[in-house]
Design an enzyme around this catalytic site. Structure first.
Site, PDB file in Angstrom:
ATOM      1  N   SER A 116       0.839  -1.198   0.000  1.00 38.14           N
ATOM      2  CA  SER A 116       0.000   0.000   0.000  1.00 38.14           C
ATOM      3  C   SER A 116       0.873   1.247   0.000  1.00 38.14           C
ATOM      4  O   SER A 116       0.368   2.350  -0.107  1.00 38.14           O
ATOM      5  CB  SER A 116      -0.913   0.014   1.221  1.00 38.14           C
ATOM      6  OG  SER A 116      -0.145  -0.111   2.396  1.00 38.14           O
ATOM      7  N   HIS A 137      -2.987  -3.732  -5.674  1.00 39.83           N
ATOM      8  CA  HIS A 137      -3.385  -3.255  -4.352  1.00 39.83           C
ATOM      9  C   HIS A 137      -4.879  -3.497  -4.149  1.00 39.83           C
ATOM     10  O   HIS A 137      -5.709  -2.765  -4.697  1.00 39.83           O
ATOM     11  CB  HIS A 137      -3.017  -1.763  -4.228  1.00 39.83           C
ATOM     12  CG  HIS A 137      -3.246  -1.184  -2.885  1.00 39.83           C
ATOM     13  ND1 HIS A 137      -3.467   0.158  -2.673  1.00 39.83           N
ATOM     14  CD2 HIS A 137      -3.286  -1.756  -1.654  1.00 39.83           C
ATOM     15  CE1 HIS A 137      -3.640   0.367  -1.382  1.00 39.83           C
ATOM     16  NE2 HIS A 137      -3.532  -0.775  -0.754  1.00 39.83           N
ATOM     17  N   GLU A 149      -6.247  -1.553  -7.295  1.00 36.94           N
ATOM     18  CA  GLU A 149      -5.388  -0.479  -7.818  1.00 36.94           C
ATOM     19  C   GLU A 149      -4.177  -1.186  -8.438  1.00 36.94           C
ATOM     20  O   GLU A 149      -3.423  -1.868  -7.729  1.00 36.94           O
ATOM     21  CB  GLU A 149      -4.974   0.418  -6.639  1.00 36.94           C
ATOM     22  CG  GLU A 149      -4.428   1.751  -7.021  1.00 36.94           C
ATOM     23  CD  GLU A 149      -4.174   2.625  -5.779  1.00 36.94           C
ATOM     24  OE1 GLU A 149      -3.893   2.104  -4.687  1.00 36.94           O
ATOM     25  OE2 GLU A 149      -4.241   3.858  -5.936  1.00 36.94           O
ATOM     26  N   ASN A 187      -4.199   5.759  -1.213  1.00 33.02           N
ATOM     27  CA  ASN A 187      -3.728   6.259   0.077  1.00 33.02           C
ATOM     28  C   ASN A 187      -3.288   7.719   0.042  1.00 33.02           C
ATOM     29  O   ASN A 187      -3.266   8.378   1.075  1.00 33.02           O
ATOM     30  CB  ASN A 187      -2.618   5.355   0.606  1.00 33.02           C
ATOM     31  CG  ASN A 187      -3.219   4.087   1.182  1.00 33.02           C
ATOM     32  OD1 ASN A 187      -4.251   4.135   1.844  1.00 33.02           O
ATOM     33  ND2 ASN A 187      -2.608   2.955   0.901  1.00 33.02           N
TER      34      ASN A 187
END
Ligand code: CAA
Length: 282
Positions: A116, A137, A149, A187
């Site tokens: 991440s 991800h 992702e 993120n």
């Protein structure tokens, strides 16, 4: 297709679950048999929940479990079309895993990381197949969340991207391609929101429940940012803020001192029984 998943934690068992449910033979690998046994138990529990909700039949649950096998040696990943690494966020650990997998697997194998926050380019550079290394991800809970992702490192080939995109679609997920910059998209957008919510709490702008209610009821988020931080783990949130801060060198990503203090106190969220909220320990 044969797939391997490295790491039987929350993300790893979720990824193995989704691959097996979608017809792939999966080898779940962790360092100790007790970890893989625990992961299998979790998968069984989550599949049973789907059966109870009538989104999966008993027969499909049995077939899914039959497609799962476990191992404690990375060499068991040999012959996989795709290996997804989902261990904790430590570059030295990932480096060791990727160089071992690179030596163990044939040239046909794509190596993916569920990282991440660590650079996919940096992970790829620990192998001799940087063109066949990519970020995949998944979001927690993996069986529920639609997004994958897909992160292209500096040397990821278009063929690798196309293959992983197709595999993700075949899992019923929606792959979104992003480039390899700190925090990717998920993120980079999510963590500053959570961090800002912690600032609001620290500065006394509002109480915990009020902050979460604003985002739940005002913006239709399924969880407020403080509850979500507990769900993700406050240590993970802090690590990712540090990655953004270091990676961009921009003060707008400075982690909130209250977030730091809670991590120092061992208040890590659901997994430690206490974060912004308190939880019954299982
Ligand atoms: N496996 C299978 N199914 C699961 C599951 C699991 N592990 N966990 C939940 N479910 C299913 C439930 O069975 C239920 O199914 P139905 O809709 O068919 O009834 C559904 O998910 C909702 O679960 P619950 O009713 O138990 O609980 P809820 O409605 O409160 O939803 C939640 C729980 C799905 C977690 C929801 O609160 C949510 O979406 N929260 C936000 C999660 C999120 O933002 N995740 C991303 C975190 S960031 C990340 O992962 C990346 C990173 O790098 C930090």
């Amino acid at each position: 297709m044969k797939m391997s998943v490295i790491g039987g934690g929350t993300m790893g068992n979720g990824i193995a679950h989704v691959f097996a449910q979608n017809g792939h033979d999966v080898t779940l690998i962790d360092v100790k048999a007790e970890y893989t046994a625990k992961a299998l138990k979790t998968i069984e529990g989550n599949l049973a929940r789907q059966v109870k909700k009538e989104t999966l039949t008993e027969a499909d649950m049995k077939a899914t479990l039959a497609r799962l096998s476990t191992a404690t040696d990375l060499a068991a990943a040999k012959g996989s079309a795709l290996v997804v690494e989902a261990v904790f966020e430590s570059f030295p650990v990932k480096k060791e895993i990727f160089s071992t997998l690179d030596a163990a697997c044939g040239p046909e194998t794509i190596l993916a990381s569920n990282t991440s926050s660590i650079s996919v380019t940096k992970i790829a550079a620990t192998t001799k197949r940087a063109d066949r290394v990519i970020g995949m991800h998944f979001m927690n809970p993996v069986p529920v969340m639609k997004l994958v992702e897909v992160i292209c490192g500096q040397a990821t080939s278009p063929e690798t991207l196309a293959c992983v995109t197709q595999i993700s679609k075949d899992l019923g997920k929606v792959p979104v391609t992003v480039q390899d910059y700190p925090g990717f998209i998920s993120n980079r957008v999510l963590m500053p929101m959570i961090n800002e919510a912690v600032y609001c709490l620290m500065e006394g702008v509002a109480e915990r429940d009020a902050i979460d209610s604003v985002m739940k009821l005002g913006m239709a988020h399924p969880m407020g940012p403080l509850a979500l931080a507990d769900f993700i783990g406050l240590d993970i949130c802090l690590d990712i803020m540090n990655v953004l801060h270091d990676g961009f060198g921009d003060s707008k990503y400075r982690p909130c001192p209250l977030l730091r203090r809670m991590v120092e106190a061992g208040y890590l969220g659901r997994k430690s029984g206490r974060g912004f909220y308190e939880y019954e320990q299982k």
